[in-house]
Design an enzyme around this catalytic site. Structure first.
Site, PDB file in Angstrom:
ATOM      1  CB  CYS A 160       3.891   0.452   4.875  1.00 17.64           C
ATOM      2  SG  CYS A 160       2.405   1.186   5.570  1.00 17.64           S
TER       3      CYS A 160
ATOM      4  CB  CYS B 237       4.579   2.865   7.462  1.00 20.28           C
ATOM      5  SG  CYS B 237       3.528   1.448   7.803  1.00 20.28           S
TER       6      CYS B 237
END
Length: 142
Positions: free
Chosen positions: A65, A68
């Site tokens: 991600c 993230c």
């Protein structure tokens, strides 16, 4: 004050005035309130949430991600700022699917704040350290 070790799950008693003195686990000698986020797993999360009297802020993320990964340094910076006041933790949603499902995670990154073992606030989406700190201050006041 009780704090569960994220490494071995042992419950440790730490006087509140000694939280800033880098307390270590009586069983495994790991630091209980490190300046960096601790890693939680399906096997340890219930112990940490259920036996830690400090608020616990979990970053639910995944290595693939992009948002993230971009938020990770900001989360680590906030962990240093809040050291001894809030336990910062990371949970890889791919490696810990039981907890991700139990928490009803639909998007990442998601921050979940727990106080007394109960979730009290949640925020999805990447944030900078100042945004995260402001959100956390507001969530702790509620």
């Amino acid at each position: 004050m009780h704090i569960a070790c994220a490494q071995c799950g042992a419950t440790n008693r730490v006087p509140p005035e000694r939280r800033a003195e880098a307390p270590t686990c009586g069983r495994c000698s790991q630091e209980l309130l490190p300046a960096e986020p601790v890693v939680l797993t399906d096997a340890r999360i219930d112990a940490v949430l259920g036996r830690t009297e400090l608020p616990v802020l979990i970053d639910i993320w995944a290595p693939w991600c992009g948002p993230c990964r971009s938020m990770a340094p900001h989360f680590a910076q906030s962990a240093r700022t809040w050291q001894g006041q809030v336990l910062f933790a990371k949970l890889d949603s791919d490696e810990n699917p039981q907890t991700s499902a139990k928490l009803g995670i639909r998007s990442i990154p998601t921050l979940a704040l727990f106080v007394g073992g109960r979730e009290v606030a949640r925020q999805s989406g990447a944030m900078t350290a100042p945004q995260l700190d402001a959100w956390l201050r507001q969530a702790l006041r509620a």
